[in-house]
Motif scaffolding. Structure first.
Motif, PDB file in Angstrom:
ATOM      1  N   ASP A  14      -0.825 -16.296   0.430  1.00  0.00           N
ATOM      2  CA  ASP A  14       0.074 -16.376   1.583  1.00  0.00           C
ATOM      3  C   ASP A  14       0.498 -15.002   2.087  1.00  0.00           C
ATOM      4  N   ALA A  15      -0.063 -13.946   1.508  1.00  0.00           N
ATOM      5  CA  ALA A  15       0.320 -12.584   1.890  1.00  0.00           C
ATOM      6  C   ALA A  15      -0.115 -12.289   3.321  1.00  0.00           C
ATOM      7  N   PRO A  16       0.600 -11.371   3.993  1.00  0.00           N
ATOM      8  CA  PRO A  16       0.185 -10.979   5.342  1.00  0.00           C
ATOM      9  C   PRO A  16      -1.246 -10.438   5.317  1.00  0.00           C
ATOM     10  N   TRP A  17      -1.956 -10.631   6.410  1.00  0.00           N
ATOM     11  CA  TRP A  17      -3.357 -10.220   6.475  1.00  0.00           C
ATOM     12  C   TRP A  17      -3.543  -8.734   6.193  1.00  0.00           C
ATOM     13  N   ILE A  18      -2.548  -7.923   6.524  1.00  0.00           N
ATOM     14  CA  ILE A  18      -2.695  -6.485   6.286  1.00  0.00           C
ATOM     15  C   ILE A  18      -2.751  -6.190   4.786  1.00  0.00           C
ATOM     16  N   VAL A  19      -1.987  -6.940   4.003  1.00  0.00           N
ATOM     17  CA  VAL A  19      -2.001  -6.753   2.552  1.00  0.00           C
ATOM     18  C   VAL A  19      -3.372  -7.146   2.008  1.00  0.00           C
ATOM     19  N   LYS A  20      -3.894  -8.264   2.472  1.00  0.00           N
ATOM     20  CA  LYS A  20      -5.207  -8.716   2.014  1.00  0.00           C
ATOM     21  C   LYS A  20      -6.306  -7.737   2.422  1.00  0.00           C
ATOM     22  N   THR A  21      -6.151  -7.122   3.584  1.00  0.00           N
ATOM     23  CA  THR A  21      -7.146  -6.169   4.070  1.00  0.00           C
ATOM     24  C   THR A  21      -7.143  -4.901   3.231  1.00  0.00           C
ATOM     25  N   ILE A  22      -5.967  -4.399   2.914  1.00  0.00           N
ATOM     26  CA  ILE A  22      -5.834  -3.142   2.178  1.00  0.00           C
ATOM     27  C   ILE A  22      -6.086  -3.348   0.684  1.00  0.00           C
ATOM     28  N   ALA A  23      -5.618  -4.480   0.157  1.00  0.00           N
ATOM     29  CA  ALA A  23      -5.737  -4.726  -1.280  1.00  0.00           C
ATOM     30  C   ALA A  23      -7.198  -4.818  -1.679  1.00  0.00           C
ATOM     31  N   GLY A  24      -7.480  -4.353  -2.840  1.00  0.00           N
ATOM     32  CA  GLY A  24      -8.837  -4.400  -3.351  1.00  0.00           C
ATOM     33  C   GLY A  24      -8.802  -4.206  -4.847  1.00  0.00           C
ATOM     34  N   THR A  25      -9.781  -3.503  -5.346  1.00  0.00           N
ATOM     35  CA  THR A  25      -9.830  -3.168  -6.753  1.00  0.00           C
ATOM     36  C   THR A  25      -9.284  -1.756  -6.874  1.00  0.00           C
ATOM     37  N   GLU A  26      -8.065  -1.656  -7.368  1.00  0.00           N
ATOM     38  CA  GLU A  26      -7.349  -0.376  -7.358  1.00  0.00           C
ATOM     39  C   GLU A  26      -6.683  -0.090  -8.691  1.00  0.00           C
ATOM     40  N   LYS A  27      -6.439   1.191  -8.902  1.00  0.00           N
ATOM     41  CA  LYS A  27      -5.619   1.676 -10.012  1.00  0.00           C
ATOM     42  C   LYS A  27      -4.434   2.378  -9.358  1.00  0.00           C
ATOM     43  N   ILE A  28      -3.244   1.801  -9.509  1.00  0.00           N
ATOM     44  CA  ILE A  28      -2.066   2.264  -8.779  1.00  0.00           C
ATOM     45  C   ILE A  28      -1.007   2.784  -9.748  1.00  0.00           C
ATOM     46  N   ASN A  29      -0.540   4.002  -9.497  1.00  0.00           N
ATOM     47  CA  ASN A  29       0.641   4.519 -10.188  1.00  0.00           C
ATOM     48  C   ASN A  29       1.794   4.424  -9.203  1.00  0.00           C
ATOM     49  N   PHE A  30       2.867   3.763  -9.617  1.00  0.00           N
ATOM     50  CA  PHE A  30       3.983   3.423  -8.733  1.00  0.00           C
ATOM     51  C   PHE A  30       5.270   3.937  -9.360  1.00  0.00           C
ATOM     52  N   GLN A  31       6.007   4.755  -8.617  1.00  0.00           N
ATOM     53  CA  GLN A  31       7.275   5.289  -9.125  1.00  0.00           C
ATOM     54  C   GLN A  31       8.423   4.841  -8.241  1.00  0.00           C
ATOM     55  N   ILE A  32       9.449   4.264  -8.892  1.00  0.00           N
ATOM     56  CA  ILE A  32      10.671   3.882  -8.207  1.00  0.00           C
ATOM     57  C   ILE A  32      11.748   4.826  -8.718  1.00  0.00           C
ATOM     58  N   ILE A  33      12.315   5.612  -7.795  1.00  0.00           N
ATOM     59  CA  ILE A  33      13.256   6.657  -8.182  1.00  0.00           C
ATOM     60  C   ILE A  33      14.676   6.218  -7.854  1.00  0.00           C
ATOM     61  N   GLY A  34      15.514   6.174  -8.877  1.00  0.00           N
ATOM     62  CA  GLY A  34      16.920   5.826  -8.732  1.00  0.00           C
ATOM     63  C   GLY A  34      17.722   6.736  -9.635  1.00  0.00           C
ATOM     64  N   GLU A  35      18.700   6.180 -10.321  1.00  0.00           N
ATOM     65  CA  GLU A  35      19.439   6.975 -11.298  1.00  0.00           C
ATOM     66  C   GLU A  35      18.495   7.471 -12.383  1.00  0.00           C
ATOM     67  N   SER A  36      17.475   6.682 -12.627  1.00  0.00           N
ATOM     68  CA  SER A  36      16.381   7.110 -13.494  1.00  0.00           C
ATOM     69  C   SER A  36      15.088   6.699 -12.785  1.00  0.00           C
ATOM     70  N   THR A  37      13.974   7.224 -13.231  1.00  0.00           N
ATOM     71  CA  THR A  37      12.696   6.903 -12.610  1.00  0.00           C
ATOM     72  C   THR A  37      11.987   5.821 -13.403  1.00  0.00           C
ATOM     73  N   THR A  38      11.565   4.785 -12.683  1.00  0.00           N
ATOM     74  CA  THR A  38      10.771   3.731 -13.290  1.00  0.00           C
ATOM     75  C   THR A  38       9.329   3.950 -12.867  1.00  0.00           C
ATOM     76  N   ALA A  39       8.464   4.148 -13.835  1.00  0.00           N
ATOM     77  CA  ALA A  39       7.047   4.357 -13.545  1.00  0.00           C
ATOM     78  C   ALA A  39       6.272   3.124 -13.993  1.00  0.00           C
ATOM     79  N   LEU A  40       5.473   2.607 -13.087  1.00  0.00           N
ATOM     80  CA  LEU A  40       4.628   1.458 -13.385  1.00  0.00           C
ATOM     81  C   LEU A  40       3.190   1.789 -13.029  1.00  0.00           C
ATOM     82  N   SER A  41       2.274   1.195 -13.733  1.00  0.00           N
ATOM     83  CA  SER A  41       0.876   1.273 -13.341  1.00  0.00           C
ATOM     84  C   SER A  41       0.398  -0.152 -13.127  1.00  0.00           C
ATOM     85  N   ILE A  42      -0.385  -0.308 -12.091  1.00  0.00           N
ATOM     86  CA  ILE A  42      -0.864  -1.638 -11.716  1.00  0.00           C
ATOM     87  C   ILE A  42      -2.360  -1.541 -11.476  1.00  0.00           C
ATOM     88  N   GLU A  43      -3.105  -2.425 -12.115  1.00  0.00           N
ATOM     89  CA  GLU A  43      -4.542  -2.506 -11.870  1.00  0.00           C
ATOM     90  C   GLU A  43      -4.824  -3.815 -11.158  1.00  0.00           C
TER      91      GLU A  43
END
Length: 130
Positions: A14-43
């Motif tokens: 049900d995702a927007p078409w732009i997400v489906k278009t961009i999404a693929g087989t990826e290795k993503i490092n994702f950082q959320i910066i707040g009072e501390s930094t949350t680092a996630l990796s998503i494959e």
């Protein structure tokens, strides 16, 4: 992380078409910066999440950095695409692609977001004909 993975993968159809278009087989490092930094990796494979962990991936195809406040604003927005476009335009969301394929995807995503943002802006000035 299993709940996030399951919920995302179930909602991906049900995702927007732009997400489906961009999404693929990826290795993503994702950082959320707040009072501390949350680092996630998503494959991902074909846009669906295979794994999420807190260990950074080597040679990621995509690196995303955003403040916790901005992430909350995008996710809670009535129009997440408009909020995403605004965040990118104001450099409150940083997305870097590694490799020619990802750089091209991000370039195209930028053009699409610009066009949608432009159409939304013009639409707010145009009054419907009664």
């Amino acid at each position: 992380f299993d709940t996030i993975k399951t919920d995302y993968n179930q909602g991906f159809e049900d995702a927007p078409w732009i997400v489906k278009t961009i999404a693929g087989t990826e290795k993503i490092n994702f950082q959320i910066i707040g009072e501390s930094t949350t680092a996630l990796s998503i494959e991902t494979k074909d846009g669906k999440i295979l794994s999420i962990s807190q260990t950074p991936l080597e040679n990621p195809t995509l690196v995303i950095e955003v403040s916790e406040e901005q992430m909350t604003e995008i996710l809670s927005s009535g129009n997440p695409l408009e909020s995403l476009a605004s965040s990118l335009r104001n450099k409150e969301l940083k997305i870097e692609g590694n490799g020619i394929g990802m750089s091209l995807k991000l370039f195209l995503m930028g053009i699409i977001i610009f066009i949608l943002d432009f159409v939304t802006t013009i639409g707010s000035f145009v009054k419907p004909i009664a």
